[in-house]
Scaffold this motif. Sequence first.
Motif, PDB file in Angstrom:
ATOM      1  N   GLY A   1       8.352  -1.216  11.210  1.00 41.87           N
ATOM      2  CA  GLY A   1       8.237  -0.287  10.091  1.00 41.87           C
ATOM      3  C   GLY A   1       9.189  -0.592   8.943  1.00 41.87           C
ATOM      4  N   ASP A   2      10.146  -1.489   9.173  1.00 43.42           N
ATOM      5  CA  ASP A   2      11.076  -1.890   8.112  1.00 43.42           C
ATOM      6  C   ASP A   2      10.520  -3.026   7.264  1.00 43.42           C
ATOM      7  N   THR A   3       9.370  -3.563   7.647  1.00 47.24           N
ATOM      8  CA  THR A   3       8.759  -4.642   6.887  1.00 47.24           C
ATOM      9  C   THR A   3       8.423  -4.193   5.474  1.00 47.24           C
ATOM     10  N   ALA A   4       8.952  -4.896   4.484  1.00 45.79           N
ATOM     11  CA  ALA A   4       8.758  -4.521   3.083  1.00 45.79           C
ATOM     12  C   ALA A   4       9.430  -5.547   2.190  1.00 45.79           C
TER      13      ALA A   4
ATOM     14  N   TYR B   1      22.014   7.421   2.912  1.00 46.79           N
ATOM     15  CA  TYR B   1      20.971   6.640   3.575  1.00 46.79           C
ATOM     16  C   TYR B   1      19.714   7.465   3.770  1.00 46.79           C
ATOM     17  N   ALA B   2      18.585   6.780   3.741  1.00 45.11           N
ATOM     18  CA  ALA B   2      17.343   7.425   4.137  1.00 45.11           C
ATOM     19  C   ALA B   2      17.406   7.733   5.632  1.00 45.11           C
ATOM     20  N   ASP B   3      16.786   8.821   6.038  1.00 43.53           N
ATOM     21  CA  ASP B   3      16.828   9.214   7.445  1.00 43.53           C
ATOM     22  C   ASP B   3      16.301   8.113   8.359  1.00 43.53           C
ATOM     23  N   SER B   4      15.348   7.353   7.889  1.00 39.19           N
ATOM     24  CA  SER B   4      14.704   6.338   8.721  1.00 39.19           C
ATOM     25  C   SER B   4      15.616   5.158   9.046  1.00 39.19           C
TER      26      SER B   4
ATOM     27  N   GLY C   1       0.779  -1.228   0.000  1.00 38.93           N
ATOM     28  CA  GLY C   1       0.000   0.000   0.000  1.00 38.93           C
ATOM     29  C   GLY C   1       0.809   1.276   0.000  1.00 38.93           C
ATOM     30  N   LYS C   2       2.130   1.152  -0.075  1.00 40.11           N
ATOM     31  CA  LYS C   2       3.002   2.331  -0.065  1.00 40.11           C
ATOM     32  C   LYS C   2       3.849   2.375  -1.331  1.00 40.11           C
ATOM     33  N   GLU C   3       4.360   3.567  -1.623  1.00 36.12           N
ATOM     34  CA  GLU C   3       5.243   3.721  -2.760  1.00 36.12           C
ATOM     35  C   GLU C   3       6.633   3.172  -2.430  1.00 36.12           C
ATOM     36  N   ARG C   4       7.343   2.814  -3.483  1.00 35.90           N
ATOM     37  CA  ARG C   4       8.716   2.368  -3.296  1.00 35.90           C
ATOM     38  C   ARG C   4       9.572   3.537  -2.820  1.00 35.90           C
ATOM     39  N   GLU C   5      10.470   3.267  -1.896  1.00 39.34           N
ATOM     40  CA  GLU C   5      11.329   4.317  -1.364  1.00 39.34           C
ATOM     41  C   GLU C   5      12.781   3.850  -1.347  1.00 39.34           C
ATOM     42  N   GLY C   6      13.666   4.821  -1.471  1.00 37.67           N
ATOM     43  CA  GLY C   6      15.080   4.530  -1.411  1.00 37.67           C
ATOM     44  C   GLY C   6      15.522   4.293   0.018  1.00 37.67           C
ATOM     45  N   VAL C   7      16.393   3.331   0.212  1.00 39.22           N
ATOM     46  CA  VAL C   7      16.914   2.989   1.540  1.00 39.22           C
ATOM     47  C   VAL C   7      18.378   3.405   1.660  1.00 39.22           C
TER      48      VAL C   7
END
Length: 124
Positions: free
Chosen positions: A86-89, A57-60, A40-46
């Motif tokens: 929250g890292d589940t993906a 790195y992403a701030d998260s 349900g979320k967009e792809r994001e850079g890690v």
Amino acid sequence: QVELVESGGGSVQAGGSLRLSCAASGYSRYCMGWFRQAPGKEREGVALISSVPITRYADSVKGRFTISKDNAKNTLTLQMNNLQPGDTAMYYCAADPTRTYCGVAWRFSNGAIWGQGTQVTVSS
């Protein structure tokens, strides 16, 4: 032709660690990175790493994840520590053949090469 194959995903409890690997041939001269997409979320850079080992790195994930590469073994790695729910993906390895220096741009070109992904699930 560059091919990317991820491995190392799995299920862990919060606070645990996983190490993702991406097997690639002919990748070392490109900007490479790890991306993730949760349901349900967009792809994001890690994390990104340039042809010279400059990383971003992403701030998260700063302070918890480490991206590295072994040119001799043609392997890109993502060490993930202190994992949180929250890292589940689904995590994807990617290479952008249009640039060797990643710079500040998270977006990869339309010609980027992507792996099939590996699932990471973190339970609380």
